[in-house]
Design a protein around this motif. Structure first.
Motif, PDB file in Angstrom:
ATOM      1  N   GLY A 101       6.651  -1.765   3.798  1.00  0.00           N
ATOM      2  CA  GLY A 101       5.286  -0.988   3.763  1.00  0.00           C
ATOM      3  C   GLY A 101       4.131  -1.979   3.340  1.00  0.00           C
ATOM      4  N   ARG A 102       3.953  -2.836   4.145  1.00  0.00           N
ATOM      5  CA  ARG A 102       3.066  -3.962   4.303  1.00  0.00           C
ATOM      6  C   ARG A 102       2.754  -4.617   3.213  1.00  0.00           C
ATOM      7  N   GLY A 103       3.932  -4.580   2.117  1.00  0.00           N
ATOM      8  CA  GLY A 103       3.779  -5.356   0.921  1.00  0.00           C
ATOM      9  C   GLY A 103       3.726  -4.420  -0.201  1.00  0.00           C
ATOM     10  N   HIS A 104       3.093  -3.118   0.238  1.00  0.00           N
ATOM     11  CA  HIS A 104       2.418  -2.397  -1.115  1.00  0.00           C
ATOM     12  C   HIS A 104       3.721  -1.731  -1.706  1.00  0.00           C
ATOM     13  N   VAL A 105       5.025  -1.794  -1.090  1.00  0.00           N
ATOM     14  CA  VAL A 105       6.174  -1.121  -1.663  1.00  0.00           C
ATOM     15  C   VAL A 105       7.037  -1.930  -2.781  1.00  0.00           C
ATOM     16  N   LEU A 106       6.580  -3.389  -2.638  1.00  0.00           N
ATOM     17  CA  LEU A 106       7.084  -4.494  -3.325  1.00  0.00           C
ATOM     18  C   LEU A 106       7.200  -4.131  -4.843  1.00  0.00           C
ATOM     19  N   THR A 107       5.783  -3.568  -5.248  1.00  0.00           N
ATOM     20  CA  THR A 107       5.845  -3.474  -6.716  1.00  0.00           C
ATOM     21  C   THR A 107       6.204  -2.175  -7.376  1.00  0.00           C
ATOM     22  N   ASP A 108       6.888  -1.383  -6.474  1.00  0.00           N
ATOM     23  CA  ASP A 108       7.449  -0.071  -6.967  1.00  0.00           C
ATOM     24  C   ASP A 108       8.433  -0.595  -7.823  1.00  0.00           C
TER      25      ASP A 108
END
Ligand SMILES: NC(=O)C1=CN([C@@H]2O[C@H](COP(=O)(O)OP(=O)(O)OC[C@H]3O[C@@H](n4cnc5c(N)ncnc54)[C@H](OP(=O)(O)O)[C@@H]3O)[C@@H](O)[C@H]2O)C=CC1
Ligand SMILES: O=C(O)C(=O)[C@@H](O)[C@H](O)C(=O)CO
Length: 278
Positions: free
Chosen positions: A195-202
């Motif tokens: 997710g372009r890095g955006h899912v990594l902090t879920d």
């Protein structure tokens, strides 16, 4: 060195389940980053005419060959860009990409976007079929195609696409399209698998990562592989490049897989195929 499992495409040609993608990798850095990836054990490199860095990918391949790999060890994908759709222009675009890559043949050539309003994707695909019949590319496929576009290709052309490269990550799981792919022998390759890095902090993902002493990226990529997706994560450091391939000595239990499945929210980080028209 880690190695990804090889997966047969519908014509028997094998591709690594994990490749290295180079969208937004600056041309000046591409050869070095692709060399890091090849040294880490990646064997599949994903570029596109649009990325402007095919020459760097080719340079990394040449370095790898000088270092002892053979051409058949490496799998290179590139894509015909929107402005080049059409039969003759696609053949010219292929020649140009191959020249920039410095390769004698390509492993996989994709139509980058369907652009249904332009109505050229069938004749563009026929050019890919010609390149395939001529032995200049080992497999052909598409990217960002939705079900009606695939149905037209299946009805009107002769070679079933080996693969459809689409946006897939925990927030956009594309279950219906992936089921259609599976029904027709089309592999799903996930672009923006993180997710372009955006899912990594879920928090669901960071929680599982912490429990397993893994990175969030590793948890997401393992989830993709368990679900049958091929992946092409992009990363810009040796540590991340290596870590994104270090996926094969842990498992996700069914409850953890279900937790990731539950993150679906229909959210795109990239463009919607309906809105890319030129
Ligand atoms: N066919 C198509 O239309 C499209 C194809 N693609 C292909 O898919 C590839 C991957 O997609 P992309 O959009 O790049 O997105 P990804 O989902 O691969 O995410 C890349 C981002 O995640 C970061 N990242 C990667 N690994 C880690 C890690 N281990 N820890 C923390 N952050 C990390 C990267 O940072 P950093 O780089 O700073 O390390 C970068 O910001 C592209 O490079 C391209 O080849 C992509 C979009 C569309
Ligand atoms: O990376 C690609 O291959 C793309 O075509 C996309 O990144 C596309 O341009 C996009 O989604 C921009 O947000």
């Amino acid at each position: 060195m880690q190695r990804a499992p090889k997966v047969p495409l519908n014509n028997g040609v094998e591709i690594d389940a994990v490749g290295y993608g180079v969208y937004k990798v600056p041309p000046a850095d591409t050869a070095d980053l692709c060399t890091l990836a090849l040294e880490a054990g990646y064997r599949t490199l994903d570029t596109a005419a649009m990325y402007g860095n095919e020459a760097g990918v080719g340079e990394a391949v040449r370095r790898a060959l000088a270092g002892g790999l053979t051409r058949s060890d490496i799998f290179v994908t590139t894509k015909v860009f929107n402005r080049d759709q059409g039969y003759d222009s696609t053949l010219r675009a292929f020649d140009s990409s191959l020249e920039l890559l410095g390769l004698e043949y390509l492993d996989l050539y994709l139509i980058h976007w369907p652009l249904p309003e332009r109505g050229l994707y069938v004749e563009t695909y026929r050019a890919l079929e010609q390149l395939y019949r001529d032995g200049r590319v080992r497999a052909i496929g598409v990217s960002n195609f939705q079900r009606p576009h695939l149905e037209r290709l299946l009805d009107e052309t002769g070679v079933v696409p080996a693969l459809n490269q689409i946006e897939v990550h925990p927030y956009l799981q594309q279950r219906e399209l992936r089921a259609f792919h599976a029904e027709h022998g089309i592999a799903t390759q996930a672009w923006s698998p993180l997710g372009r890095g955006h899912v990594l902090t879920d928090p669901v993902i960071t929680g599982i990562a912490s429990d397993l002493d893994r990175t969030p990226a590793q948890v997401i990529l393992r989830w993709h592989l368990d679900g049958g997706n091929l992946v092409i994560p992009k990363a810009s450091s040796a540590e991340r490049i290596q870590g994104n391939l270090d996926l094969f000595d842990f498992i996700l239990t069914p409850d953890r897989r279900a937790a990731l499945d539950g993150l679906e929210r229909g959210h795109r980080f990239g463009s919607h195929p309906d809105r890319v028209n030129s």
